[in-house]
Design a protein around this motif. Structure first.
Motif, PDB file in Angstrom:
ATOM      1  N   LEU A 198     -34.777 -11.156   4.360  1.00 39.59           N
ATOM      2  CA  LEU A 198     -36.198 -10.904   4.589  1.00 39.59           C
ATOM      3  C   LEU A 198     -36.688  -9.898   3.548  1.00 39.59           C
ATOM      4  CD1 LEU A 198     -36.374 -10.700   8.483  1.00 39.59           C
ATOM      5  CD2 LEU A 198     -37.008 -12.616   7.011  1.00 39.59           C
ATOM      6  N   PRO A 199     -37.996  -9.883   3.253  1.00 39.95           N
ATOM      7  CA  PRO A 199     -38.506  -8.987   2.199  1.00 39.95           C
ATOM      8  C   PRO A 199     -38.309  -7.520   2.547  1.00 39.95           C
ATOM      9  CG  PRO A 199     -40.305  -9.964   3.449  1.00 39.95           C
ATOM     10  CD  PRO A 199     -39.062 -10.680   3.862  1.00 39.95           C
ATOM     11  N   LEU A 200     -38.261  -6.709   1.513  1.00 34.90           N
ATOM     12  CA  LEU A 200     -38.205  -5.266   1.718  1.00 34.90           C
ATOM     13  C   LEU A 200     -39.528  -4.786   2.287  1.00 34.90           C
ATOM     14  CD1 LEU A 200     -36.472  -4.146  -1.615  1.00 34.90           C
ATOM     15  CD2 LEU A 200     -35.413  -4.578   0.613  1.00 34.90           C
ATOM     16  N   GLY A 201     -39.482  -3.716   3.031  1.00 34.98           N
ATOM     17  CA  GLY A 201     -40.705  -3.140   3.562  1.00 34.98           C
ATOM     18  C   GLY A 201     -40.595  -2.896   5.047  1.00 34.98           C
ATOM     19  N   SER A 202     -41.736  -2.700   5.655  1.00 38.17           N
ATOM     20  CA  SER A 202     -41.804  -2.379   7.077  1.00 38.17           C
ATOM     21  C   SER A 202     -41.580  -3.633   7.912  1.00 38.17           C
ATOM     22  CB  SER A 202     -43.181  -1.798   7.403  1.00 38.17           C
ATOM     23  OG  SER A 202     -44.175  -2.792   7.212  1.00 38.17           O
ATOM     24  N   ALA A 203     -41.456  -3.404   9.227  1.00 38.24           N
ATOM     25  CA  ALA A 203     -41.312  -4.535  10.140  1.00 38.24           C
ATOM     26  C   ALA A 203     -42.515  -5.454  10.052  1.00 38.24           C
ATOM     27  CB  ALA A 203     -41.129  -4.041  11.572  1.00 38.24           C
ATOM     28  N   ALA A 204     -43.705  -4.887   9.821  1.00 41.38           N
ATOM     29  CA  ALA A 204     -44.909  -5.710   9.694  1.00 41.38           C
ATOM     30  C   ALA A 204     -44.812  -6.617   8.472  1.00 41.38           C
ATOM     31  CB  ALA A 204     -46.142  -4.815   9.613  1.00 41.38           C
ATOM     32  N   ASP A 205     -44.273  -6.074   7.361  1.00 38.19           N
ATOM     33  CA  ASP A 205     -44.104  -6.886   6.155  1.00 38.19           C
ATOM     34  C   ASP A 205     -43.144  -8.056   6.420  1.00 38.19           C
ATOM     35  OD1 ASP A 205     -45.754  -5.200   4.686  1.00 38.19           O
ATOM     36  OD2 ASP A 205     -44.079  -3.887   4.145  1.00 38.19           O
ATOM     37  N   GLN A 206     -42.087  -7.770   7.159  1.00 41.77           N
ATOM     38  CA  GLN A 206     -41.086  -8.801   7.422  1.00 41.77           C
ATOM     39  C   GLN A 206     -41.586  -9.844   8.421  1.00 41.77           C
ATOM     40  OE1 GLN A 206     -38.028  -6.075   8.542  1.00 41.77           O
ATOM     41  NE2 GLN A 206     -37.157  -5.961   6.478  1.00 41.77           N
ATOM     42  N   LEU A 207     -42.363  -9.398   9.407  1.00 43.02           N
ATOM     43  CA  LEU A 207     -42.915 -10.343  10.376  1.00 43.02           C
ATOM     44  C   LEU A 207     -43.907 -11.301   9.736  1.00 43.02           C
ATOM     45  CD1 LEU A 207     -43.451  -8.047  13.500  1.00 43.02           C
ATOM     46  CD2 LEU A 207     -41.851  -9.954  13.297  1.00 43.02           C
ATOM     47  N   ALA A 208     -44.493 -10.869   8.626  1.00 43.98           N
ATOM     48  CA  ALA A 208     -45.503 -11.692   7.972  1.00 43.98           C
ATOM     49  C   ALA A 208     -44.940 -13.012   7.451  1.00 43.98           C
ATOM     50  CB  ALA A 208     -46.156 -10.912   6.833  1.00 43.98           C
ATOM     51  N   VAL A 209     -43.626 -13.074   7.237  1.00 45.57           N
ATOM     52  CA  VAL A 209     -43.032 -14.305   6.695  1.00 45.57           C
ATOM     53  C   VAL A 209     -42.536 -15.241   7.785  1.00 45.57           C
ATOM     54  CG1 VAL A 209     -42.330 -12.999   4.646  1.00 45.57           C
ATOM     55  CG2 VAL A 209     -40.672 -13.413   6.498  1.00 45.57           C
ATOM     56  N   VAL A 210     -42.591 -14.803   9.060  1.00 43.39           N
ATOM     57  CA  VAL A 210     -42.009 -15.610  10.129  1.00 43.39           C
ATOM     58  C   VAL A 210     -42.707 -16.957  10.254  1.00 43.39           C
ATOM     59  CG1 VAL A 210     -41.678 -15.752  12.627  1.00 43.39           C
ATOM     60  CG2 VAL A 210     -41.127 -13.637  11.413  1.00 43.39           C
ATOM     61  N   GLU A 211     -44.017 -16.968  10.214  1.00 46.37           N
ATOM     62  CA  GLU A 211     -44.747 -18.222  10.370  1.00 46.37           C
ATOM     63  C   GLU A 211     -44.381 -19.204   9.267  1.00 46.37           C
ATOM     64  OE1 GLU A 211     -49.357 -19.838  10.751  1.00 46.37           O
ATOM     65  OE2 GLU A 211     -48.924 -17.693  10.733  1.00 46.37           O
ATOM     66  N   GLN A 212     -44.289 -18.708   8.040  1.00 48.20           N
ATOM     67  CA  GLN A 212     -43.910 -19.571   6.928  1.00 48.20           C
ATOM     68  C   GLN A 212     -42.474 -20.087   7.099  1.00 48.20           C
ATOM     69  OE1 GLN A 212     -43.964 -17.614   3.136  1.00 48.20           O
ATOM     70  NE2 GLN A 212     -43.277 -19.417   2.003  1.00 48.20           N
ATOM     71  N   LEU A 213     -41.592 -19.216   7.557  1.00 45.36           N
ATOM     72  CA  LEU A 213     -40.203 -19.598   7.764  1.00 45.36           C
ATOM     73  C   LEU A 213     -40.081 -20.697   8.813  1.00 45.36           C
ATOM     74  CD1 LEU A 213     -37.165 -19.154   7.318  1.00 45.36           C
ATOM     75  CD2 LEU A 213     -37.269 -17.295   8.993  1.00 45.36           C
ATOM     76  N   VAL A 214     -40.810 -20.559   9.921  1.00 45.92           N
ATOM     77  CA  VAL A 214     -40.762 -21.570  10.976  1.00 45.92           C
ATOM     78  C   VAL A 214     -41.297 -22.900  10.460  1.00 45.92           C
ATOM     79  CG1 VAL A 214     -41.713 -22.235  13.220  1.00 45.92           C
ATOM     80  CG2 VAL A 214     -40.859 -19.912  12.860  1.00 45.92           C
ATOM     81  N   SER A 215     -42.332 -22.848   9.644  1.00 47.74           N
ATOM     82  CA  SER A 215     -42.893 -24.069   9.067  1.00 47.74           C
ATOM     83  C   SER A 215     -41.879 -24.754   8.148  1.00 47.74           C
ATOM     84  CB  SER A 215     -44.172 -23.741   8.299  1.00 47.74           C
ATOM     85  OG  SER A 215     -44.700 -24.895   7.699  1.00 47.74           O
ATOM     86  N   GLN A 216     -41.176 -23.956   7.326  1.00 53.03           N
ATOM     87  CA  GLN A 216     -40.143 -24.508   6.449  1.00 53.03           C
ATOM     88  C   GLN A 216     -39.014 -25.130   7.261  1.00 53.03           C
ATOM     89  OE1 GLN A 216     -39.171 -20.998   4.183  1.00 53.03           O
ATOM     90  NE2 GLN A 216     -40.292 -21.731   2.368  1.00 53.03           N
ATOM     91  N   ALA A 217     -38.602 -24.443   8.310  1.00 53.52           N
ATOM     92  CA  ALA A 217     -37.512 -24.943   9.146  1.00 53.52           C
ATOM     93  C   ALA A 217     -37.905 -26.247   9.833  1.00 53.52           C
ATOM     94  CB  ALA A 217     -37.121 -23.893  10.179  1.00 53.52           C
TER      95      ALA A 217
END
Length: 401
Positions: free
Chosen positions: A259-278
């Motif tokens: 997951l990207p570096l940064g805060s939990a908010a930064d990392q949560l931001a990629v979840v939707e994209q990840l689920v779509s890819q999966a």
């Protein structure tokens, strides 16, 4: 109907054929049935005495409980060769604890007691799900366990004596193995004060009760002792299958990224994209890859038919063109393409590479009973093929023992 099961085991548990049971009761609601022949052929009072007093049972194949809690020590030490073991059942201690109101639990009898080994194997073949079996021996006026739910379906088979069962609606529908009663929290009672049971019945010899996982139940004896079998069905769930399939994601580099570096908010931001890819990846998985991911779990639903060490050796040694053989009961073998001029015979834990010209003979051997001389092969080749498959534990001599 499973090719490995006659249906007799399920009918003994329910009084129904598989389709009728599946349509109206499986994972839905309890079922009470009565069987005049009873269940003492599976386990009798004499069998219990023999197991405890003569067979050298060790923990965890037995335990003694009272009100759901382990009773006092019921084991003894003994010598086994030059070793000392300390977890043998102590028949005198078990007898005293039983007299004081404790319940004796004989565990994993599907591994120990031949009639139940056969019965549970047949039931698993019919259901397509793994089974296990415990026996509960409860003295008069006792309750072995408080109200709880099981995380697997059960068939309760009353062998001897009588026991009252109170069954209540689930608090959690269809709990997984990770969701036992104890995980629901002490502040939320499983049975509310004044709640009416959906079923309150005294089981007597020959009675059978099916309980889907999640149904709350408690049982107690009155003036009689009770011996009952609990046959558990360790069902493969849709969640299990999804976990098997999702494990394939580990083979894809895009799903191994950090997951990207940064805060939990930064990392949560990629979840939707990840689920779509999966989701897109899952939709494009080849069917055969999906099957390969799940096949090992389904193959474990019932254990292979046990083979006698010496009997199997004798059968191979005595093999000739007149020998009648059949497939070993258990997970089915499958024939598939191999390298040029070869076919592959897939079994649970291995693959056998064989010449392509034996394909027709393989199909005949895996279909059912077959005499070696009936195979569409030269006799010497047929004997060589059957001998190898018997040594691999794929074929056994017929008729069944």
């Amino acid at each position: 109907m499973s090719p490995n099961g006659s249906g007799a085991a399920l009918r003994r548990c329910t009084g129904l054929d598989r389709d009728s049971f599946a349509e109206a009761y499986w994972s839905r609601q309890p079922l009470l049935s009565q069987h005049p022949d009873g269940f003492t052929d599976l386990l009798s009072a004499a069998d219990i005495d023999e197991l405890v007093a003569l067979r050298g049972l060790r923990t965890p194949f037995f335990r003694v409980v009272k009100a759901g809690e382990p009773a006092a020590r019921a084991t003894r030490s003994a010598a086994a060769g030059n070793r000392s073991i300390s977890d043998l059942a102590d028949p005198d201690a078990v007898r005293d604890l039983y007299a004081e109101g404790s319940t004796l639990v004989l565990q994993s009898l599907h591994r120990l007691h031949p009639p139940l080994v056969r019965f549970c194997r047949e039931l698993a073949a019919e259901l397509g799900h793994a089974t296990q079996c415990n026996a509960y021996v409860t003295p008069p006026g006792s309750q072995g366990f408080a109200a709880h739910h099981d995380t697997h379906d059960v068939f309760v088979l009353q062998v001897d004596g009588f026991k009252r069962w109170n069954v209540y609606e689930p608090v959690l529908a269809l709990p997984l193995s990770t969701q036992p009663s104890s995980a629901l929290g002490a502040d939320a009672p499983l049975v509310a004060d004044g709640a009416a049971p959906v079923l309150s019945v005294v089981l007597g010899p020959g009675d059978a009760l099916y309980l889907p996982r999640g149904y709350i139940h408690a049982a107690e004896t009155n003036a009689d002792r009770s011996i009952h079998l609990t046959v558990g069905v360790l069902a493969a769930t849709a969640y299990d299958v999804l976990r098997d399939v999702l494990a394939l994601a580990g083979e894809q580099p895009e799903f191994r990224r950090s997951l990207p570096l940064g805060s939990a908010a930064d990392q949560l931001a990629v979840v939707e994209q990840l689920v779509s890819q999966a989701s897109a990846w899952l939709a494009e998985l080849p069917v055969e890859q999906l099957h390969d991911a799940v096949r090992p779990r389904l193959a474990r639903t019932h254990a292979p038919e046990p083979l006698g060490l010496l009997a199997a050796e004798d059968a191979v040694r005595q093999l000739d063109k007149n020998t009648l053989v059949r497939p070993r009961l258990g997970p089915a073998a499958a024939i598939g393409p191999g390298e040029p001029g070869r076919v592959v015979l897939r079994v649970v834990d291995r693959e056998l590479s064989l010449p392509e010209y034996v394909s027709g003979a393989l199909e005949a051997l895996l279909y059912g009973e077959c005499r070696v001389s009936e195979l569409d092969l030269p006799v010497d080749d047929a004997v060589v093929l059957v001998r190898r498959l018997m040594k691999e534990g794929i074929l056994v001599g017929a008729p069944p023992t």
